[in-house]
Motif scaffolding. Structure first.
Motif, PDB file in Angstrom:
ATOM      1  N   ASP A  51       0.865  -1.177   0.000  1.00  0.00           N
ATOM      2  CA  ASP A  51       0.000   0.000   0.000  1.00  0.00           C
ATOM      3  C   ASP A  51       0.905   1.231   0.000  1.00  0.00           C
ATOM      4  O   ASP A  51       1.639   1.464   0.962  1.00  0.00           O
ATOM      5  CB  ASP A  51      -0.879  -0.007   1.249  1.00  0.00           C
ATOM      6  N   PRO A  52       0.867   2.047  -1.065  1.00  0.00           N
ATOM      7  CA  PRO A  52       1.767   3.210  -1.145  1.00  0.00           C
ATOM      8  C   PRO A  52       1.616   4.154   0.044  1.00  0.00           C
ATOM      9  O   PRO A  52       2.603   4.752   0.482  1.00  0.00           O
ATOM     10  CB  PRO A  52       1.336   3.891  -2.451  1.00  0.00           C
ATOM     11  N   ALA A  53       0.407   4.288   0.562  1.00  0.00           N
ATOM     12  CA  ALA A  53       0.196   5.193   1.693  1.00  0.00           C
ATOM     13  C   ALA A  53       0.918   4.690   2.944  1.00  0.00           C
ATOM     14  O   ALA A  53       1.506   5.472   3.700  1.00  0.00           O
ATOM     15  CB  ALA A  53      -1.299   5.344   1.976  1.00  0.00           C
ATOM     16  N   VAL A  54       0.893   3.371   3.169  1.00  0.00           N
ATOM     17  CA  VAL A  54       1.605   2.793   4.304  1.00  0.00           C
ATOM     18  C   VAL A  54       3.107   2.941   4.105  1.00  0.00           C
ATOM     19  O   VAL A  54       3.836   3.331   5.023  1.00  0.00           O
ATOM     20  CB  VAL A  54       1.234   1.312   4.495  1.00  0.00           C
ATOM     21  N   TYR A 112      -9.732   3.981   6.902  1.00  0.00           N
ATOM     22  CA  TYR A 112      -8.580   3.201   6.466  1.00  0.00           C
ATOM     23  C   TYR A 112      -7.436   4.111   6.012  1.00  0.00           C
ATOM     24  O   TYR A 112      -6.263   3.776   6.194  1.00  0.00           O
ATOM     25  CB  TYR A 112      -8.984   2.243   5.354  1.00  0.00           C
ATOM     26  N   ALA A 113      -7.775   5.242   5.419  1.00  0.00           N
ATOM     27  CA  ALA A 113      -6.737   6.184   5.009  1.00  0.00           C
ATOM     28  C   ALA A 113      -6.009   6.755   6.218  1.00  0.00           C
ATOM     29  O   ALA A 113      -4.777   6.920   6.212  1.00  0.00           O
ATOM     30  CB  ALA A 113      -7.351   7.309   4.173  1.00  0.00           C
ATOM     31  N   GLN A 114      -6.753   7.048   7.270  1.00  0.00           N
ATOM     32  CA  GLN A 114      -6.129   7.547   8.501  1.00  0.00           C
ATOM     33  C   GLN A 114      -5.224   6.487   9.114  1.00  0.00           C
ATOM     34  O   GLN A 114      -4.140   6.794   9.625  1.00  0.00           O
ATOM     35  CB  GLN A 114      -7.211   7.962   9.496  1.00  0.00           C
ATOM     36  N   ALA A 115      -5.664   5.221   9.055  1.00  0.00           N
ATOM     37  CA  ALA A 115      -4.838   4.137   9.589  1.00  0.00           C
ATOM     38  C   ALA A 115      -3.565   3.970   8.774  1.00  0.00           C
ATOM     39  O   ALA A 115      -2.482   3.761   9.329  1.00  0.00           O
ATOM     40  CB  ALA A 115      -5.636   2.832   9.598  1.00  0.00           C
ATOM     41  N   ALA A 116      -3.696   4.064   7.441  1.00  0.00           N
ATOM     42  CA  ALA A 116      -2.528   3.910   6.565  1.00  0.00           C
ATOM     43  C   ALA A 116      -1.482   4.979   6.859  1.00  0.00           C
ATOM     44  O   ALA A 116      -0.278   4.720   6.785  1.00  0.00           O
ATOM     45  CB  ALA A 116      -2.961   3.975   5.103  1.00  0.00           C
ATOM     46  N   ALA A 117      -1.940   6.162   7.212  1.00  0.00           N
ATOM     47  CA  ALA A 117      -1.020   7.255   7.529  1.00  0.00           C
ATOM     48  C   ALA A 117      -0.207   6.961   8.788  1.00  0.00           C
ATOM     49  O   ALA A 117       0.792   7.635   9.052  1.00  0.00           O
ATOM     50  CB  ALA A 117      -1.786   8.562   7.698  1.00  0.00           C
ATOM     51  N   VAL A 125      -6.854  -2.716  11.114  1.00  0.00           N
ATOM     52  CA  VAL A 125      -7.968  -2.011  11.749  1.00  0.00           C
ATOM     53  C   VAL A 125      -9.041  -3.009  12.188  1.00  0.00           C
ATOM     54  O   VAL A 125      -9.542  -2.962  13.306  1.00  0.00           O
ATOM     55  CB  VAL A 125      -8.570  -0.970  10.790  1.00  0.00           C
ATOM     56  N   ARG A 126      -9.367  -3.940  11.301  1.00  0.00           N
ATOM     57  CA  ARG A 126     -10.397  -4.922  11.608  1.00  0.00           C
ATOM     58  C   ARG A 126      -9.942  -5.877  12.714  1.00  0.00           C
ATOM     59  O   ARG A 126     -10.740  -6.274  13.569  1.00  0.00           O
ATOM     60  CB  ARG A 126     -10.785  -5.692  10.348  1.00  0.00           C
ATOM     61  N   GLU A 127      -8.661  -6.228  12.712  1.00  0.00           N
ATOM     62  CA  GLU A 127      -8.163  -7.106  13.773  1.00  0.00           C
ATOM     63  C   GLU A 127      -8.192  -6.384  15.118  1.00  0.00           C
ATOM     64  O   GLU A 127      -8.493  -6.995  16.154  1.00  0.00           O
ATOM     65  CB  GLU A 127      -6.740  -7.567  13.457  1.00  0.00           C
ATOM     66  N   SER A 128      -7.908  -5.087  15.120  1.00  0.00           N
ATOM     67  CA  SER A 128      -7.991  -4.312  16.354  1.00  0.00           C
ATOM     68  C   SER A 128      -9.429  -4.294  16.875  1.00  0.00           C
ATOM     69  O   SER A 128      -9.664  -4.430  18.083  1.00  0.00           O
ATOM     70  CB  SER A 128      -7.512  -2.878  16.102  1.00  0.00           C
ATOM     71  N   ALA A 129     -10.385  -4.141  15.950  1.00  0.00           N
ATOM     72  CA  ALA A 129     -11.799  -4.183  16.345  1.00  0.00           C
ATOM     73  C   ALA A 129     -12.161  -5.556  16.898  1.00  0.00           C
ATOM     74  O   ALA A 129     -12.884  -5.676  17.900  1.00  0.00           O
ATOM     75  CB  ALA A 129     -12.679  -3.838  15.149  1.00  0.00           C
ATOM     76  N   ARG A 130     -11.651  -6.613  16.251  1.00  0.00           N
ATOM     77  CA  ARG A 130     -11.929  -7.970  16.717  1.00  0.00           C
ATOM     78  C   ARG A 130     -11.394  -8.164  18.146  1.00  0.00           C
ATOM     79  O   ARG A 130     -12.075  -8.722  19.012  1.00  0.00           O
ATOM     80  CB  ARG A 130     -11.284  -8.992  15.781  1.00  0.00           C
ATOM     81  N   GLN A 131     -10.189  -7.680  18.388  1.00  0.00           N
ATOM     82  CA  GLN A 131      -9.594  -7.842  19.711  1.00  0.00           C
ATOM     83  C   GLN A 131     -10.368  -7.051  20.768  1.00  0.00           C
ATOM     84  O   GLN A 131     -10.495  -7.493  21.916  1.00  0.00           O
ATOM     85  CB  GLN A 131      -8.130  -7.431  19.671  1.00  0.00           C
TER      86      GLN A 131
END
Length: 329
Positions: A51-54, A112-117, A125-131
């Motif tokens: 992901d270029p943003a990451v 997701y864009a904020q997370a990539a930054a 993000v989804r795994e964090s929500a799962r946890q």
């Protein structure tokens, strides 16, 4: 003494063999009986950097980002083990519903864009929500009431609804008091004209349109006037060190509905259950043990893979086993 030496020798041999097993160059971390291999870690790093943003956020491949990803993989193993031991299951549908509720209508791609930054993928993000959901379920299983049933949430809403009030607020600076008085009167006569009137007086501190604002977030110089203002009325005030006069306009007062703030209420109510669940996860971590290949660092008390301090790494999980000095690989 002679009869005890073979026993001691066998004990040392077992320790050496176990140490070698727990420091395989092909394993990045051990989580109990599970392993995060170097290949798995590299694949996870590459997947995120695709992901270029990451990639831009983390500056490409580096040891710091590798430790960040390894931290995520180790935590995923820990939560999976905690869920298995306590017969807790959080489905993908549960995660999707939780994320949707947390977004409250906002764009998921923006999240997701904020997370990539910050170097995180949508999967992170989804795994964090799962946890987070796993912690809630673990806390509930441990007897901690999350207080997220309908009746409890509505009761809490009634308690806090006054503090949730927002006001439609706009303000801009005009040259003098005479202009301010005329502008306040014009806005009171035609409240819908605020944007057009404000456009005549552009400035850095101005709001070009009415903006919903929490009462606690109203700028201090305007707070008293806003509190006293009736809907669709304005007032003016001078502010020290600010040239001109501030014209403020108050539109409608808005109290978010129960459904609008429900995700926030659920999150607050579930805090106790999540804390209890986190304690359960800590117990699982202490029980199974986490060993990180010294090449990547060490696992801290904060559940983060960090750079090793002093080069000493605990390579054995057995009680009473002596720590060994990391030597690379």
């Amino acid at each position: 003494m002679r009869t005890r030496r073979p026993v001691v020798a066998l004990g040392l041999l077992a320790a050496v063999l176990l140490t070698g097993c727990r420091t395989s160059p092909n394993v990045a971390a051990y989580v109990g009986d599970e392993q995060v291999t170097v290949a798995e870690l590299q694949s996870a790093v590459d997947e995120r950097l695709a992901d270029p943003a990451v990639a831009e956020a983390v500056g490409g491949t580096g040891t710091g980002f590798t430790r960040q990803v390894l931290t995520l993989l180790v935590r995923e193993e820990l939560y999976a083990e905690a869920a298995r031991r306590n017969d807790v299951e959080v489905t993908d549908s549960d995660v999707s519903a939780f994320v949707d509720a947390a977004l409250a209508g906002r764009d998921e791609e923006e999240l997701y864009a904020q997370a990539a930054a910050q170097g995180y993928s949508p999967g992170d993000v989804r795994e964090s929500a799962r946890q987070q959901l796993v912690r809630r379920e673990l806390g509930a299983a441990a007897g901690e009431d999350a207080g997220t049933d309908e009746a409890a949430l509505r009761a809490r809403y009634e308690q806090v609804r006054g503090s949730l009030e927002q006001v439609e607020l706009g303000y801009f600076v005009v040259p003098d008091q005479a202009t301010a008085d005329a502008t306040v009167a014009a806005l009171a006569a035609a409240p819908a004209s605020y944007a057009a009137v404000a456009a005549r007086y552009p400035g850095e501190v101005n709001l070009p349109a009415l903006q919903p604002t929490g009462t606690a977030d109203v700028p201090a110089p305007l707070a008293e006037g806003v509190a006293a203002a009736a809907p669709n009325t304005g007032f003016s005030v001078t502010v020290p060190d600010l040239q001109g006069v501030v014209v403020a306009f108050v539109g409608q007062r808005i109290t978010p509905s129960f459904e609008q703030v429900r995700p926030q209420l659920e999150s607050e109510a579930a805090t106790g259950a999540e804390e209890a669940g986190a304690t359960v996860v800590d117990g699982v971590r202490d029980d199974v043990g986490v060993t990180v290949n010294p090449r990547y660092g060490e696992f801290s008390d904060d559940d983060v893979v960090q750079e090793s301090e002093g080069g000493v790494v605990d390579l054995l999980d057995d009680d009473g086993a002596a720590p060994a000095t990391g030597s690379g690989g």
